[in-house]
Design a protein around this motif. Structure first.
Motif, mmCIF file in Angstrom:
data_model
loop_
_atom_site.group_PDB
_atom_site.id
_atom_site.type_symbol
_atom_site.label_atom_id
_atom_site.label_comp_id
_atom_site.label_asym_id
_atom_site.label_seq_id
_atom_site.Cartn_x
_atom_site.Cartn_y
_atom_site.Cartn_z
ATOM 1 N N VAL A 72 0.697 -1.029 0.107
ATOM 2 C CA VAL A 72 -0.006 -0.084 -0.024
ATOM 3 C C VAL A 72 0.756 1.445 -0.007
ATOM 4 N N GLU A 73 1.952 1.318 0.863
ATOM 5 C CA GLU A 73 2.635 2.212 0.977
ATOM 6 C C GLU A 73 3.416 2.738 -0.270
ATOM 7 N N MET A 74 3.928 1.701 -0.948
ATOM 8 C CA MET A 74 4.615 1.608 -2.288
ATOM 9 C C MET A 74 3.779 2.064 -3.539
ATOM 10 N N GLY A 75 2.358 1.784 -3.429
ATOM 11 C CA GLY A 75 1.454 1.871 -4.432
ATOM 12 C C GLY A 75 1.607 0.788 -5.279
ATOM 13 N N LEU A 76 0.481 0.040 -5.243
ATOM 14 C CA LEU A 76 0.334 -1.146 -6.234
ATOM 15 C C LEU A 76 0.604 -0.995 -7.715
ATOM 16 N N VAL A 77 0.413 0.057 -8.178
ATOM 17 C CA VAL A 77 1.191 0.116 -9.532
ATOM 18 C C VAL A 77 2.526 0.092 -9.822
ATOM 19 N N MET A 82 7.137 -3.311 -10.954
ATOM 20 C CA MET A 82 8.473 -3.893 -10.519
ATOM 21 C C MET A 82 8.427 -5.221 -10.553
ATOM 22 N N GLY A 83 7.186 -5.885 -10.273
ATOM 23 C CA GLY A 83 7.018 -7.395 -10.238
ATOM 24 C C GLY A 83 7.007 -7.634 -11.842
ATOM 25 N N THR A 84 6.645 -7.138 -12.696
ATOM 26 C CA THR A 84 6.493 -7.421 -14.105
ATOM 27 C C THR A 84 7.964 -7.186 -14.816
ATOM 28 N N ALA A 85 8.545 -6.228 -14.417
ATOM 29 C CA ALA A 85 10.067 -6.119 -14.708
ATOM 30 C C ALA A 85 11.154 -7.108 -14.165
#
Length: 144
Positions: A72-77, A82-85
């Motif tokens: 939540v802090e980092m923002g789901l987007v 980052m996960g996709t990268a």
């Protein structure tokens, strides 16, 4: 806190270097047609590195609750990006390693360098996040 922070940073650097070296060594092992499963194993090792870094900074296990707070802090987007990268980088690494397996020792060295660099860079990014979070946590002094 400064002395403690310096000690934590040193431990984190050693953990990242160890994981990157281990991942590089594992990637250097030629395994034609088995690169994708090897990359899954290296991803699991990276996850262990992330949890180790968290434990070094906060002296606790990374819980589901803490993970959700960070997302939540980092923002789901940002997290999704980052996960996709990371997934694309691991998939690309698997493809490159599959090709370099056929090049012999030179290719194996390239695989080791590529995989170790990916683990090291992602470890450094996570360590920077944890370091910043640790410093914020330490700067919240009680008010009297």
């Amino acid at each position: 806190m400064v002395n403690t922070l310096g000690k934590k940073r040193l431990e984190v650097v050693l953990a990242i270097v160890g994981c990157a070296a281990g991942g590089g060594a594992a990637a250097a092992t030629p395994t034609p047609c088995v690169e994708a499963p090897k990359q899954l194993m290296l991803t699991a090792a990276d996850i262990l590195m992330y949890t180790s870094i968290w434990a070094i900074y906060f002296e606790e296990e990374l819980s589901h609750k803490a993970l959700m707070e960070m997302l939540v802090e980092m923002g789901l987007v940002s997290v999704a990006a980052m996960g996709t990268a990371y997934a694309v980088a691991r998939a690309s690494t698997a493809l490159v390693c599959e090709v370099t397996d056929w090049l012999g020792p030179l290719g194996w060295g390239a695989s080791a360098l590529l995989s170790g660099s990916l683990a090291g860079l992602s470890g450094v990014a996570w360590a920077l996040y944890c370091d910043r979070r640790y410093q914020k946590k330490g700067s919240k002094a009680p008010s009297f």
